[in-house]
Design an enzyme around this catalytic site. Structure first.
Site, PDB file in Angstrom:
ATOM      1  N   GLU A 257     -15.554 -10.359 -14.386  1.00  0.00           N
ATOM      2  CA  GLU A 257     -15.426  -9.784 -15.725  1.00  0.00           C
ATOM      3  C   GLU A 257     -14.123 -10.337 -16.289  1.00  0.00           C
ATOM      4  O   GLU A 257     -13.036  -9.886 -15.926  1.00  0.00           O
ATOM      5  CB  GLU A 257     -15.376  -8.253 -15.650  1.00  0.00           C
ATOM      6  CG  GLU A 257     -15.431  -7.612 -17.013  1.00  0.00           C
ATOM      7  CD  GLU A 257     -14.980  -6.157 -17.001  1.00  0.00           C
ATOM      8  OE1 GLU A 257     -14.436  -5.694 -16.000  1.00  0.00           O
ATOM      9  OE2 GLU A 257     -15.156  -5.512 -18.036  1.00  0.00           O
ATOM     10  N   CYS A 291     -10.417  -4.851 -22.371  1.00  0.00           N
ATOM     11  CA  CYS A 291     -11.114  -6.141 -22.483  1.00  0.00           C
ATOM     12  C   CYS A 291     -11.850  -6.271 -23.809  1.00  0.00           C
ATOM     13  O   CYS A 291     -12.195  -7.375 -24.227  1.00  0.00           O
ATOM     14  CB  CYS A 291     -12.061  -6.325 -21.310  1.00  0.00           C
ATOM     15  SG  CYS A 291     -13.163  -4.936 -21.103  1.00  0.00           S
TER      16      CYS A 291
END
Ligand code: ADP
Length: 343
Positions: A257, A291
Site C-alpha cells: 500500500e 494516504c
C-alpha cells in the site's frame, strides 16, 4: 510530562521483556520522542538482523500449532484481543498521541478504527471457504483449499501506529498465519502495547512478534528468510520498490500500500461551506499524513476567489500545538537532528 503519562510509560516498559523474544535483547537502544515537545518518552531496543531472525524462528515455530487450531478457536482469541483493545481505549489513545502526535480525539478514533479490524477478522476467520470447480474430466474432482501461507512480515508506517498493524495482523492471524511486525521507529510503543494485549488475550507467544530498530537490516532479514512467505507493507513507494525487488529472491507474496494520488476537486456549483469543510478534512486530517490526504486542490474558475478566501481563513483558524491540548487539530512534528530539534 504528567504523572499519568509517566505511569503509562512505566507500565509499558515493565512489559517490554515479555514482548521480545528470550535472549533477543539488542544491546543498543533508541529513544522515542513526543513529536509535539521533543521530550524523550521511552527507550526501546534497537534491533537488527539477529533479533529479526530470532523473531522469524519464533513465528515459524508458533505457526505449527497456531495454524492447526480451528478457525473458531482463532476467532475466540481475536475477539478477546479486540475486547482488550477497546477496554484500553483511553491508554492506547494517549499512547498514540504521545508518540505520534495526533490530537487525542483523533487518536481515540484510531483505537476504535484499529480495533475494528480485529473484530472484523475475528468474524471472518470462520468464513474462509474454499471452492469446488467443475472438472473437465469425469473422473476428476477439482477443489480449492485455502491454507495459511506461513510467517508474514508486516512493515508499517507512523501515521496510524495501531490501525496499520491491526489491519495486517488481523487477517493474518485469523487465517492461521503468524507475524513479525516492524512498526515505524517513530511509533513503536503502540505496537508493543497492542502486542502485550494480544498476549493477555491468550494469543500464544511467537504468534505475534514485534521488532524495531534498524529498518533496512530488519527489512533485509525478513526478505532473505525462506521462512517468511509473505510481506505486507504500507509506506513510501521508494521502500515498496525495494521490498518488491528483495522479495523476488525467495518468491514471496507481497501486498503493498504505497503513496497516494488524491486530488480534491471543487466545482462552481459546490456548496461553499461543505467544500471548505470537506477540503479541510481531506487535506489536514492527521496533520496531512494519511494516504488519502489531498495532495492537490483543483478549484473551478467561477468559485475560485470565494473558495480561496474562505479556505485560507479556515486554515488560519486551525489550532496548532500539543495533541493533548483541547481544541488542537494540528501538530508540528519536531524532528531530531543529532541531538537538536528542528521543524
Ligand atoms: P513514510 O515515508 O510514509 O513514513 P517509509 O517507507 O519511509 O514511509 O516508512 C514506512 C515503514 O518502512 C517504516 O516502518 C520504516 O521504518 C520502514 N522502512 C524504511 N526503509 C526500509 C527498508 N529499507 N526496509 C524495510 N523497511 C523499511
Amino acid at each position: 510530562m504528567t504523572v499519568a503519562r509517566l505511569a503509562l510509560c512505566k507500565i509499558l516498559s515493565s512489559h517490554l521483556p515479555r514482548l521480545h523474544l528470550p535472549s533477543a535483547f539488542a544491546s543498543a537502544s533508541r529513544q522515542v520522542n513526543n513529536p509535539a515537545t521533543g521530550e524523550i518518552i521511552a527507550d526501546v531496543p534497537f534491533m537488527g538482523r539477529q533479533e529479526t531472525n530470532d523473531a522469524i524462528s519464533s513465528a515459524y515455530q508458533a505457526f505449527h500449532s497456531w495454524s492447526k487450531l480451528t478457525a473458531a478457536e482463532r476467532s475466540k482469541y481475536l475477539r478477546k484481543w479486540y475486547d482488550l483493545l477497546m477496554s484500553h481505549k483511553e491508554e492506547l489513545g494517549q499512547l498514540i498521541t504521545l508518540e505520534q502526535g495526533k490530537p487525542l480525539k483523533e487518536a481515540l478514533g484510531e483505537v476504535g478504527y484499529g480495533a475494528s479490524f480485529i473484530e472484523f477478522f475475528a468474524e471472518e476467520a470462520k468464513r474462509v471457504y474454499g471452492d469446488i470447480i467443475p472438472a473437465t474430466l469425469n473422473d476428476r474432482r477439482l477443489f480449492v483449499l485455502k491454507q495459511p501461507v506461513g510467517v508474514v512480515g508486516a512493515i508499517t508506517p507512523w501515521n496510524f501506529p495501531l490501525a496499520m498493524i491491526t489491519r495486517k495482523v488481523g487477517p493474518a492471524l485469523a487465517c492461521g498465519c503468524t507475524v513479525v511486525v516492524k512498526p515505524s521507529e517513530l511509533t513503536p510503543l503502540t505496537a508493543l502495547a497492542a502486542a502485550e494485549l494480544a498476549l493477555q488475550a491468550g494469543i500464544p507467544p511467537g504468534v505475534l512478534n514485534v521488532v524495531m530498530g534498524n529498518a533496512p537490516e530488519i527489512g533485509d532479514a525478513l526478505l532473505s528468510s525462506s521462512q517468511v512467505r509473505k510481506i505486507t507493507f504500507t509506506g513510501s513507494t521508494a521502500v515498496g520498490k525495494k521490498l518488491m525487488a528483495g522479495a523476488a529472491g525467495t518468491v514471496k507474496r507481497l501486498s503493498l500500500e504505497l503513496g497516494g494520488n488524491a486530488p480534491c476537486i471543487v466545482f462552481d456549483d459546490a456548496d461553499l461551506d461543505v467544500a471548505v469543510k470537506g477540503t479541510l478534512a481531506a487535506k489536514f486530517r492527521n496533520s496531512g499524513q494519511t494516504c488519502v490526504c489531498a495532495n492537490r486542490v483543483l478549484v473551478q474558475d467561477g468559485i475560485y476567489e470565494k473558495f480561496a478566501e474562505a479556505f485560507s481563513k479556515a486554515v488560519q483558524n486551525l489550532q496548532v500545538g500539543d495533541g493533548f491540548t483541547e481544541g488542537v487539530v494540528q501538530v508540528v512534528r519536531l524532528v531530531m537532528h543529532a541531538g537538536s530539534y528542528s521543524y
